[in-house]
Design a protein around this motif. Sequence first.
Motif, PDB file in Angstrom:
ATOM      1  N   PRO A 107      -0.109  -4.270  31.551  1.00  0.00           N
ATOM      2  CA  PRO A 107      -0.039  -4.153  30.087  1.00  0.00           C
ATOM      3  C   PRO A 107       1.171  -3.327  29.661  1.00  0.00           C
ATOM      4  N   SER A 135       3.212  -1.908  26.025  1.00  0.00           N
ATOM      5  CA  SER A 135       2.972  -1.663  24.605  1.00  0.00           C
ATOM      6  C   SER A 135       4.218  -1.963  23.799  1.00  0.00           C
ATOM      7  N   ASP A 136       4.006  -2.601  22.644  1.00  0.00           N
ATOM      8  CA  ASP A 136       5.069  -2.703  21.641  1.00  0.00           C
ATOM      9  C   ASP A 136       5.018  -1.416  20.829  1.00  0.00           C
ATOM     10  N   GLN A 137       6.043  -0.605  20.938  1.00  0.00           N
ATOM     11  CA  GLN A 137       5.981   0.742  20.368  1.00  0.00           C
ATOM     12  C   GLN A 137       7.261   1.061  19.626  1.00  0.00           C
ATOM     13  N   GLN A 180       2.134   2.592  17.972  1.00  0.00           N
ATOM     14  CA  GLN A 180       1.709   1.418  18.724  1.00  0.00           C
ATOM     15  C   GLN A 180       1.608   0.199  17.809  1.00  0.00           C
ATOM     16  N   GLY A 220       0.763  -2.887  19.459  1.00  0.00           N
ATOM     17  CA  GLY A 220      -0.095  -3.801  20.206  1.00  0.00           C
ATOM     18  C   GLY A 220       0.278  -3.783  21.679  1.00  0.00           C
ATOM     19  N   GLN A 221      -0.460  -4.546  22.514  1.00  0.00           N
ATOM     20  CA  GLN A 221      -0.196  -4.625  23.943  1.00  0.00           C
ATOM     21  C   GLN A 221      -0.070  -6.083  24.371  1.00  0.00           C
ATOM     22  N   GLU A 274       7.614   1.389  31.529  1.00  0.00           N
ATOM     23  CA  GLU A 274       6.477   2.280  31.313  1.00  0.00           C
ATOM     24  C   GLU A 274       5.862   2.661  32.652  1.00  0.00           C
TER      25      GLU A 274
END
Length: 384
Positions: A62, A64-66, A283, A285-286, A329
């Motif tokens: 996973p 993350s869109d961050q 955040q 989403g993932q 990440e």
Amino acid sequence: MIRRHSFLVIAAAVLGLMIVAAVLRVAFAGDGGSAGGPGGGRGGPGGGRGQTVSEAVVTLRPFSDQINVLGVARGRRSVNITSSTSELITAVLFSDGQRVAAGTPLVQLQAREEDASIIQARAQVAQAQREYDRFRELAERGVAPRVSAEDAETALETAQAALSAAEARRGDRMIRAPFAGTLGLSTVTAGTLISPGAVIATLDDTSVIRVDFPVPERYLGVLRQGLPIVATADAYGAEQFSGRIALIDTRINETTRAVTARAEFPNPGGRIRPGMLMRVGIQQGQRQTPSVPESAIQYEGDGAFVYRIAAGERGSTAQRVTVETGAVENGFVEIVSGLSASDRVVGSGLNRIQPNAPVTVAGAGGGPGGGARQGNAQVPAATR
């Protein structure tokens, strides 16, 4: 004599031919053994295994869109304690770093004139009270006109107002905490002459930390009150603090094209201090995408590549594959394109490998069928 010389020449020629024949025999015997003899060349069961490498398997992880932005920590309420007048400090009633409640006395300023004004105002109130009582009694008996009693009542109220004003001025000589919080360092002592605006002490309510940070307007649709966010501070390394967006400004800055958002973070123990630089991550989403360890990626200019382990008839080889990378990440790099899940790649030491060179996976057995065992080799724990 001529026959003797001819014999020597012929003998020397025969000896040379014998030496050449012996050398050729040894050379051809070596080639034949390496080509087909037991334990022979690269195609044989035990030779040409290539460089030993560690293996990493491309796995789905996973990511993350961050949105990452910077902000500065502030207390829920922060104030510089100052004086509104120039006056001498007669008493300091707090200690540096003390936790105080709202209304706690902090500093006493010199108030001799105010004390005298209070004494004078109280005397005037007492005199006005006596005058009022006397005229009211006379008015009730009909001896004095009622208007005299009303004038005396007005004089009494005026004296009481003057006393209240004197007491208020006296109260201004006692500086108190406007809210509950923690005091900072102070340099004032009894005898210090304080001026208007000069800082006596700082007071911060750090039970909750507020962080204001700018967000580009293109992300305005993502922001909303209550959205969970995380933040880190250089003082605590990679430790994350969880909070939420409490407020979004009503205006967008016309110069920076950014909107200011305010986040709130619980701060038990007061670990986050006002003024600290905070790295805020919002955040969005993932997603589940293929990934490899950072050590399996080698960057070259604007591109990146890996060495994929491919099985062949004569063993495993390292094939150079150009990949498109994404987020990084927790030690893993997102692979946007170029690899699929379950692909095997070289896990480390890429600078010692040549494209299409034979390799042997660490821990995989040799000999016949070794290539098949490499395909089933266990992933090292560090690359899972």
